[in-house]
Design a protein around this motif. Structure first.
Motif, PDB file in Angstrom:
ATOM      1  N   THR A  85       0.834  -1.206   0.000  1.00  0.00           N
ATOM      2  CA  THR A  85       0.000   0.000   0.000  1.00  0.00           C
ATOM      3  C   THR A  85       0.866   1.253   0.000  1.00  0.00           C
ATOM      4  N   VAL A  86       0.257   2.350  -0.460  1.00  0.00           N
ATOM      5  CA  VAL A  86       0.932   3.644  -0.503  1.00  0.00           C
ATOM      6  C   VAL A  86      -0.027   4.704   0.021  1.00  0.00           C
ATOM      7  N   ALA A  87       0.385   5.433   1.054  1.00  0.00           N
ATOM      8  CA  ALA A  87      -0.375   6.586   1.521  1.00  0.00           C
ATOM      9  C   ALA A  87       0.045   7.775   0.655  1.00  0.00           C
ATOM     10  N   TRP A  88      -0.872   8.275  -0.150  1.00  0.00           N
ATOM     11  CA  TRP A  88      -0.556   9.333  -1.116  1.00  0.00           C
ATOM     12  C   TRP A  88      -0.945  10.714  -0.606  1.00  0.00           C
ATOM     13  N   GLY A  89      -1.987  10.775   0.206  1.00  0.00           N
ATOM     14  CA  GLY A  89      -2.478  12.072   0.668  1.00  0.00           C
ATOM     15  C   GLY A  89      -3.401  12.700  -0.359  1.00  0.00           C
ATOM     16  N   SER A  90      -3.290  13.999  -0.586  1.00  0.00           N
ATOM     17  CA  SER A  90      -4.103  14.665  -1.596  1.00  0.00           C
ATOM     18  C   SER A  90      -3.443  14.506  -2.966  1.00  0.00           C
ATOM     19  N   SER A  91      -4.098  15.011  -3.997  1.00  0.00           N
ATOM     20  CA  SER A  91      -3.532  14.905  -5.344  1.00  0.00           C
ATOM     21  C   SER A  91      -2.472  15.974  -5.609  1.00  0.00           C
ATOM     22  N   GLU A  92      -2.310  16.885  -4.683  1.00  0.00           N
ATOM     23  CA  GLU A  92      -1.335  17.968  -4.878  1.00  0.00           C
ATOM     24  C   GLU A  92       0.093  17.423  -4.877  1.00  0.00           C
ATOM     25  N   LYS A  93       0.975  18.106  -5.619  1.00  0.00           N
ATOM     26  CA  LYS A  93       2.392  17.735  -5.736  1.00  0.00           C
ATOM     27  C   LYS A  93       2.553  16.302  -6.235  1.00  0.00           C
ATOM     28  N   GLY A  94       1.693  15.940  -7.195  1.00  0.00           N
ATOM     29  CA  GLY A  94       1.693  14.569  -7.691  1.00  0.00           C
ATOM     30  C   GLY A  94       3.012  14.142  -8.311  1.00  0.00           C
ATOM     31  N   ASN A  95       3.639  14.999  -9.088  1.00  0.00           N
ATOM     32  CA  ASN A  95       4.903  14.622  -9.723  1.00  0.00           C
ATOM     33  C   ASN A  95       6.007  14.387  -8.693  1.00  0.00           C
ATOM     34  N   ALA A  96       6.055  15.247  -7.682  1.00  0.00           N
ATOM     35  CA  ALA A  96       7.061  15.084  -6.641  1.00  0.00           C
ATOM     36  C   ALA A  96       6.818  13.786  -5.867  1.00  0.00           C
ATOM     37  N   LYS A  97       5.554  13.478  -5.601  1.00  0.00           N
ATOM     38  CA  LYS A  97       5.237  12.240  -4.875  1.00  0.00           C
ATOM     39  C   LYS A  97       5.591  11.017  -5.709  1.00  0.00           C
ATOM     40  N   ALA A  98       5.356  11.105  -7.029  1.00  0.00           N
ATOM     41  CA  ALA A  98       5.672   9.980  -7.903  1.00  0.00           C
ATOM     42  C   ALA A  98       7.174   9.713  -7.907  1.00  0.00           C
ATOM     43  N   ARG A  99       7.973  10.771  -7.991  1.00  0.00           N
ATOM     44  CA  ARG A  99       9.433  10.584  -7.972  1.00  0.00           C
ATOM     45  C   ARG A  99       9.902  10.021  -6.630  1.00  0.00           C
ATOM     46  N   THR A 100       9.304  10.540  -5.563  1.00  0.00           N
ATOM     47  CA  THR A 100       9.691  10.066  -4.225  1.00  0.00           C
ATOM     48  C   THR A 100       9.330   8.599  -4.043  1.00  0.00           C
ATOM     49  N   LEU A 101       8.144   8.207  -4.542  1.00  0.00           N
ATOM     50  CA  LEU A 101       7.716   6.813  -4.407  1.00  0.00           C
ATOM     51  C   LEU A 101       8.641   5.881  -5.176  1.00  0.00           C
ATOM     52  N   ALA A 102       9.000   6.265  -6.384  1.00  0.00           N
ATOM     53  CA  ALA A 102       9.897   5.420  -7.178  1.00  0.00           C
ATOM     54  C   ALA A 102      11.227   5.225  -6.459  1.00  0.00           C
ATOM     55  N   ALA A 103      11.766   6.296  -5.881  1.00  0.00           N
ATOM     56  CA  ALA A 103      13.042   6.192  -5.168  1.00  0.00           C
ATOM     57  C   ALA A 103      12.889   5.358  -3.897  1.00  0.00           C
TER      58      ALA A 103
END
Length: 263
Positions: free
Chosen positions: A221-239
């Motif tokens: 599972t992944v806690a994403w929060g809101s949809s804001e800063k989606g690109n930054a969250k995507a990069r952080t998740l991949a790392a």
């Protein structure tokens, strides 16, 4: 030798000056009448060619761009008046009819292909999320539009789960933003996912505006929060997934302070 007389000079001047003004006007008028008649004939011939002849009429309807829809479905919904003069076909009405009858169509360009064709260039909507209902699946596109219901879930498209509890504080989020807004927020999250992560995502779960999470097919599972800063969250998740491949839970709701847990 005697010079030219005044009378002779007058006769020569009259001969060199051409026909009298009245005759010149009559000739000019005749030329204008002939040109006008020719223009009328050409115009009448053009109108007859476009509307009255059998040469420029609709004989075929071409369809391109379909993926899920078939060309036959598009032709039937378009209802192009085959046999009518090509110039009289209302292309805007055909476009409107197609979008109304086939919601899967995102956009369509209807154009004439002289001398006998109508061409329909279709762009279909692509599902980014699915809503399960009654054993079937409602497809949701990247604008949050629910456009089609299918009996089998398309591969690689995550499910949307709106699990807002009306008995909790999350109910306030539902009342404030509405189901449509929350769906669009989930769509934004799905659109921000890296391709590899999107393929593994089984569901996008929405409990409130700022409590969106992902569930993978293997249970992670992944806690994403809101949809804001989606690109930054995507990069952080991949790392984060690369750094902690054995983790079962990832939290990127604050992309500058991510975390992982479980093994």
């Amino acid at each position: 030798m005697a010079g030219t007389t005044t009378a002779e000079r007058g006769e020569r001047q009259q001969e060199s000056s051409g026909p009298p003004p009245a005759r010149r006007f009559a000739r000019r008028r005749l030329r204008l009448l002939l040109a006008g008649a020719a223009l009328v004939l050409l115009s009448a011939g053009g109108v007859w060619l476009l509307y009255g002849s059998q040469w420029l009429r609709v004989e075929r309807v071409g369809v391109s761009g379909t993926t899920v829809l078939t060309p036959a479905q598009v032709r039937e919904a378009a209802d192009v008046p085959v046999g009518d003069p090509l110039v009289s076909v209302d292309t805007e009405r055909i476009e409107s009819r197609l979008r109304r009858k086939l919601p899967r169509i995102d956009s369509v360009d209807v154009s004439r292909s002289w001398p006998h064709g109508i061409v329909l260039k279709v762009v279909e909507r692509t599902p980014v999320l699915l809503v399960e209902k009654g054993g079937k699946f409602i497809e949701v596109d990247d604008e949050g539009v629910r456009f089609a219901t299918v009996s089998e879930a398309p591969k690689g498209v995550p499910a949307l789960e709106l699990s807002v509890s009306r008995s909790s504080s999350a109910a306030a989020s539902l009342r404030r933003f509405g189901e449509g807004r929350l769906t669009r927020e989930a769509v934004r999250v799905a659109g921000a996912l890296p391709a590899a992560v999107a393929r593994d995502t089984r569901a996008v779960k929405v409990r409130s505006y700022d409590a969106i999470s992902l569930e993978f097919g293997d249970g992670r599972t992944v806690a994403w929060g809101s949809s804001e800063k989606g690109n930054a969250k995507a990069r952080t998740l991949a790392a984060l997934m690369k750094a902690a491949p054995g983790a079962r839970h990832f939290d990127v709701s604050v992309p500058t302070a991510p975390s992982s847990s479980g093994s």
